[in-house]
Design a protein around this motif. Structure first.
Motif, mmCIF file in Angstrom:
data_model
loop_
_atom_site.group_PDB
_atom_site.id
_atom_site.type_symbol
_atom_site.label_atom_id
_atom_site.label_comp_id
_atom_site.label_asym_id
_atom_site.label_seq_id
_atom_site.Cartn_x
_atom_site.Cartn_y
_atom_site.Cartn_z
ATOM 1 N N PHE A 1 -3.817 -1.728 6.045
ATOM 2 C CA PHE A 1 -3.545 -0.439 6.694
ATOM 3 C C PHE A 1 -2.104 0.004 6.467
ATOM 4 C CE2 PHE A 1 -1.898 1.957 10.340
ATOM 5 C CZ PHE A 1 -2.764 3.039 10.326
ATOM 6 N N ASN A 2 -1.953 1.300 6.304
ATOM 7 C CA ASN A 2 -0.645 1.953 6.394
ATOM 8 C C ASN A 2 -0.876 3.305 7.060
ATOM 9 O OD1 ASN A 2 1.525 3.954 5.211
ATOM 10 N ND2 ASN A 2 2.394 1.885 5.006
ATOM 11 N N HIS A 3 0.084 3.738 7.890
ATOM 12 C CA HIS A 3 -0.140 4.954 8.680
ATOM 13 C C HIS A 3 -0.377 6.188 7.814
ATOM 14 C CE1 HIS A 3 4.232 5.175 7.925
ATOM 15 N NE2 HIS A 3 4.104 6.481 8.105
ATOM 16 N N PHE A 4 0.087 6.162 6.551
ATOM 17 C CA PHE A 4 -0.168 7.313 5.678
ATOM 18 C C PHE A 4 -1.644 7.417 5.280
ATOM 19 C CE2 PHE A 4 4.467 6.917 4.831
ATOM 20 C CZ PHE A 4 4.826 8.223 5.166
ATOM 21 N N CYS A 5 -2.397 6.360 5.555
ATOM 22 C CA CYS A 5 -3.825 6.399 5.237
ATOM 23 C C CYS A 5 -4.678 6.942 6.387
ATOM 24 C CB CYS A 5 -4.318 5.001 4.848
ATOM 25 S SG CYS A 5 -3.860 4.535 3.162
ATOM 26 N N LEU B 1 0.832 -1.204 0.000
ATOM 27 C CA LEU B 1 0.000 0.000 0.000
ATOM 28 C C LEU B 1 0.865 1.253 0.000
ATOM 29 C CD1 LEU B 1 -2.425 1.835 0.357
ATOM 30 C CD2 LEU B 1 -2.625 1.037 2.724
ATOM 31 N N GLU B 2 1.871 1.293 0.855
ATOM 32 C CA GLU B 2 2.751 2.472 0.887
ATOM 33 C C GLU B 2 3.453 2.658 -0.450
ATOM 34 O OE1 GLU B 2 6.505 4.231 3.492
ATOM 35 O OE2 GLU B 2 5.026 2.907 4.439
ATOM 36 N N ASN B 3 3.850 1.550 -1.082
ATOM 37 C CA ASN B 3 4.519 1.653 -2.380
ATOM 38 C C ASN B 3 3.587 2.207 -3.457
ATOM 39 O OD1 ASN B 3 6.694 0.545 -1.099
ATOM 40 N ND2 ASN B 3 6.600 -1.439 -2.120
ATOM 41 N N VAL B 4 2.307 1.858 -3.394
ATOM 42 C CA VAL B 4 1.349 2.430 -4.338
ATOM 43 C C VAL B 4 1.255 3.938 -4.123
ATOM 44 C CG1 VAL B 4 -1.074 2.487 -5.039
ATOM 45 C CG2 VAL B 4 0.023 0.292 -4.561
ATOM 46 N N LEU B 5 1.252 4.375 -2.864
ATOM 47 C CA LEU B 5 1.225 5.816 -2.580
ATOM 48 C C LEU B 5 2.494 6.498 -3.085
ATOM 49 C CD1 LEU B 5 -0.240 5.717 1.044
ATOM 50 C CD2 LEU B 5 -1.424 6.459 -1.042
ATOM 51 N N ILE B 6 3.640 5.854 -2.893
ATOM 52 C CA ILE B 6 4.897 6.424 -3.408
ATOM 53 C C ILE B 6 4.833 6.554 -4.929
ATOM 54 C CG2 ILE B 6 7.369 5.987 -3.709
ATOM 55 C CD1 ILE B 6 7.306 4.631 -0.927
ATOM 56 N N ALA B 7 4.307 5.500 -5.592
ATOM 57 C CA ALA B 7 4.198 5.543 -7.045
ATOM 58 C C ALA B 7 3.241 6.646 -7.505
ATOM 59 C CB ALA B 7 3.725 4.186 -7.565
ATOM 60 N N ASN C 1 -8.984 7.754 4.658
ATOM 61 C CA ASN C 1 -9.947 6.736 4.263
ATOM 62 C C ASN C 1 -11.343 7.204 4.659
ATOM 63 O OD1 ASN C 1 -9.191 6.357 7.063
ATOM 64 N ND2 ASN C 1 -10.473 4.525 7.007
ATOM 65 N N GLN C 2 -12.344 6.367 4.422
ATOM 66 C CA GLN C 2 -13.724 6.795 4.650
ATOM 67 C C GLN C 2 -14.351 6.212 5.897
ATOM 68 O OE1 GLN C 2 -16.043 6.133 1.082
ATOM 69 N NE2 GLN C 2 -14.451 6.996 -0.246
ATOM 70 N N GLN C 3 -13.758 5.167 6.477
ATOM 71 C CA GLN C 3 -14.340 4.503 7.640
ATOM 72 C C GLN C 3 -13.429 4.650 8.842
ATOM 73 O OE1 GLN C 3 -15.176 0.446 6.540
ATOM 74 N NE2 GLN C 3 -16.342 1.028 4.720
ATOM 75 N N ALA C 4 -14.031 4.563 10.032
ATOM 76 C CA ALA C 4 -13.233 4.598 11.256
ATOM 77 C C ALA C 4 -12.316 3.384 11.309
ATOM 78 C CB ALA C 4 -14.143 4.615 12.471
ATOM 79 N N ILE C 5 -11.121 3.573 11.868
ATOM 80 C CA ILE C 5 -10.155 2.482 11.923
ATOM 81 C C ILE C 5 -9.689 2.264 13.351
ATOM 82 C CG2 ILE C 5 -9.316 2.797 9.574
ATOM 83 C CD1 ILE C 5 -6.943 4.331 10.676
ATOM 84 N N SER C 6 -9.337 1.015 13.647
ATOM 85 C CA SER C 6 -8.659 0.679 14.895
ATOM 86 C C SER C 6 -7.463 -0.179 14.529
ATOM 87 C CB SER C 6 -9.594 -0.085 15.838
ATOM 88 O OG SER C 6 -10.046 -1.269 15.243
ATOM 89 N N LEU C 7 -6.305 0.177 15.005
ATOM 90 C CA LEU C 7 -5.074 -0.511 14.654
ATOM 91 C C LEU C 7 -4.754 -1.559 15.707
ATOM 92 C CD1 LEU C 7 -2.579 -0.841 12.877
ATOM 93 C CD2 LEU C 7 -1.484 0.993 14.190
ATOM 94 N N CYS D 1 -6.439 4.755 -0.380
ATOM 95 C CA CYS D 1 -6.658 4.308 0.998
ATOM 96 C C CYS D 1 -8.039 3.686 1.172
ATOM 97 C CB CYS D 1 -6.461 5.468 1.960
ATOM 98 S SG CYS D 1 -4.733 6.020 2.083
ATOM 99 N N HIS D 2 -9.019 4.220 0.462
ATOM 100 C CA HIS D 2 -10.368 3.662 0.564
ATOM 101 C C HIS D 2 -10.403 2.213 0.079
ATOM 102 C CE1 HIS D 2 -14.634 3.065 0.317
ATOM 103 N NE2 HIS D 2 -14.602 2.986 -1.003
ATOM 104 N N VAL D 3 -9.820 1.940 -1.101
ATOM 105 C CA VAL D 3 -9.933 0.579 -1.632
ATOM 106 C C VAL D 3 -9.051 -0.398 -0.861
ATOM 107 C CG1 VAL D 3 -10.573 1.435 -3.922
ATOM 108 C CG2 VAL D 3 -8.182 0.878 -3.471
ATOM 109 N N PHE D 4 -7.872 0.043 -0.431
ATOM 110 C CA PHE D 4 -6.992 -0.865 0.309
ATOM 111 C C PHE D 4 -7.470 -1.063 1.744
ATOM 112 C CE2 PHE D 4 -4.121 -0.415 -3.219
ATOM 113 C CZ PHE D 4 -3.296 -1.528 -3.173
ATOM 114 N N LEU D 5 -7.822 0.017 2.419
ATOM 115 C CA LEU D 5 -8.158 -0.071 3.846
ATOM 116 C C LEU D 5 -9.639 -0.356 4.082
ATOM 117 C CD1 LEU D 5 -7.459 0.111 6.802
ATOM 118 C CD2 LEU D 5 -7.455 2.607 6.614
ATOM 119 N N ASP D 6 -10.515 0.490 3.580
ATOM 120 C CA ASP D 6 -11.940 0.299 3.817
ATOM 121 C C ASP D 6 -12.467 -0.967 3.146
ATOM 122 O OD1 ASP D 6 -12.003 2.728 5.201
ATOM 123 O OD2 ASP D 6 -12.450 3.866 3.377
ATOM 124 N N ASN D 7 -12.077 -1.183 1.902
ATOM 125 C CA ASN D 7 -12.621 -2.324 1.164
ATOM 126 C C ASN D 7 -11.932 -3.636 1.504
ATOM 127 O OD1 ASN D 7 -14.114 -0.360 -0.076
ATOM 128 N ND2 ASN D 7 -13.407 -0.776 -2.161
#
Length: 333
Positions: free
Chosen positions: A309-313, A275-281, A317-323, A299-305
Motif C-alpha cells: 500500500f501507498n496512500h497515492f494508490c 511503490l511510491e518510487n515506481v509512481l514517481i518514475a 486500485n480495484q479492490q476495497a482496502i483497509s489500512l 496500484c492494482h499489481v502492487f496493492l490488489d495482487n
C-alpha cells in the motif's frame, strides 16, 4: 554453454568481451567472437594467450586451475578455438558463467536502462566446495559445486543473473551515506529485485532451477504482504518480484525494467516507498496528486495482487482496502 540450465542441450555461442593477448598486444572479441589486430609490433611468430576474462567478467575456479588457452602462431593467420575443448571444469561451468555474466552486463547497461555503474569487471568464482546455493559478496559472484541433488549453480543462467542482480541493486541504491540493510523490507526488496532481474533477462518467471528441474522461486505468484512476509530476506522476495512481473505482463519488458531501475535509484527502504518510487518514475508532470499515466495498473499489481500500500494508490486500485497502522507489519513475524 547451457541456454538456461544444465538440463538443456548445450549451444555453441560466440564469446564477446574476451581479452586476447598477441605478444604485447591486447585485443577484445566482438559480438561475433572475432578478434583482429594489425600491428608492426607483431612479428611472424605470435604467442596467443587468453583466459575467460575481459572488461566485464573474470572467471576463477576454486578447485582447479582456471581455464586458459595458448597457441604459437605464424602471421598472417586466422585462428579459432572452442572453449569446450579447453575448459576442463565439470560441465564447462567456467565458460557458462563467463558467457552469462556478459549477457546480463550487456542487458543492464543498454542505453535505455543506463546502469553504467555496472561497467566494471565482476569477479566470478565457480565450484566453491559447498552445494545448492550461490551468493554475491559486494565485489564478486560465487557459485557452488554439484552434488547428488543440485547441479553446479554456475550452470543455471537464472542463478547467475540473480547474483549479478544483487550487484545491480547495491550500486543503484547504496551510496557513501546510505546502506541497504540485508534484513526485513530492504533485504526482501534486494532479493525480490534480484529475482526480477533474472526473470526479465531470461523472459521466464522461474528464477533458478538449482534442484534439478525444480523452480527455486517464481516471479509469477500470488504472494501478499504482510501475510507472506517476515524479516528473513527471502521470505517476501516473491511479493516484490511478483509485482514487477505482473506489471511487465501488462506493459512489457522495456517499460517495466526502466521503472524498476528508476525506482531503485530513489533508494526505497520500505515496500511502500518502492511503490511510491515506481509512481514517481512513471509520473509525467512532477505531481503525483493527479495520478500518473499507469497509476491504475501499478496500484492494482502492487496493492490488489501483492498487498503493498501507498496512500497515492487510494481510489486507484480495484479492490476495497483497509489500512492497518498498528501493529506495523514490518515489526511482526
Amino acid at each position: 554453454i547451457y541456454p538456461e540450465f544444465s538440463d538443456d542441450t548445450q549451444a555453441e555461442k560466440p564469446f564477446k568481451n574476451e581479452w586476447i593477448y598477441l605478444n604485447e598486444e591486447q585485443v577484445i572479441t566482438d559480438e561475433n567472437g572475432s578478434y583482429s589486430v594489425y600491428s608492426t609490433l607483431l612479428t611472424e611468430n605470435i604467442n596467443l594467450n587468453t583466459a575467460l576474462a575481459g572488461p566485464w567478467a573474470a572467471v576463477y575456479n576454486m578447485q582447479q586451475e582456471r581455464a586458459s588457452y595458448a597457441a604459437l602462431l605464424t602471421a598472417p593467420i586466422s585462428h579459432d578455438w572452442n572453449w569446450k575443448d579447453y575448459d576442463f571444469s565439470y560441465k564447462q561451468e567456467e565458460s557458462n558463467a563467463f558467457y552469462h555474466t556478459n549477457v546480463i552486463h550487456d542487458y543492464i547497461t543498454q542505453p535505455h536502462l543506463g546502469v553504467n555503474e555496472m561497467n566494471l569487471q565482476m569477479t566470478v568464482n565457480v565450484n566453491h566446495p559447498y552445494n545448492c546455493n550461490a551468493y554475491y559478496d559486494g565485489s564478486s559472484i560465487n557459485f557452488f559445486q554439484a552434488n547428488d541433488y543440485c547441479d553446479s549453480s554456475a550452470l543455471d543462467a537464472g542463478v547467475i543473473y540473480h547474483e549479478y542482480g544483487h550487484g545491480i541493486n547495491r550500486l543503484l541504491v547504496e551510496t557513501n551515506d546510505l546502506y541497504w540493510p540485508y534484513e526485513c523490507e530492504p533485504g526482501n526488496m534486494n532479493e525480490g529485485m534480484a529475482d526480477y532481474w533474472a526473470c526479465t533477462v531470461t523472459d521466464d518467471p522461474c528464477d533458478g532451477h538449482l534442484s534439478r528441474g525444480e523452480c527455486l522461486r517464481s516471479c509469477e505468484n500470488i504472494k501478499k504482504f504482510p501475510q507472506d512476509y517476515n524479516c528473513e530476506p527471502h521470505s517476501g522476495a516473491e511479493i516484490i518480484a511478483g509485482a514487477f512481473w505482473d506489471l511487465r505482463e501488462i506493459y512489457g519488458q522495456i517499460i517495466v525494467d526502466k521503472l524498476a531501475v528508476d525506482a531503485l535509484r530513489l533508494q526505497p527502504m520500505f515496500f511502500s516507498e518502492l511503490l511510491e518510487n515506481v509512481l514517481i518514475a512513471d509520473d509525467d508532470n512532477g505531481d503525483l496528486s493527479d495520478g500518473t499515466p499507469r497509476i491504475n495498473d501499478i496500484c492494482h499489481v502492487f496493492l490488489d495482487n501483492h498487498g503493498i500500500f501507498n496512500h497515492f494508490c487510494a481510489k486507484n486500485n480495484q479492490q476495497a482496502i483497509s489500512l492497518i497502522t498498528s501493529p506495523s507489519p514490518s515489526q511482526t513475524n
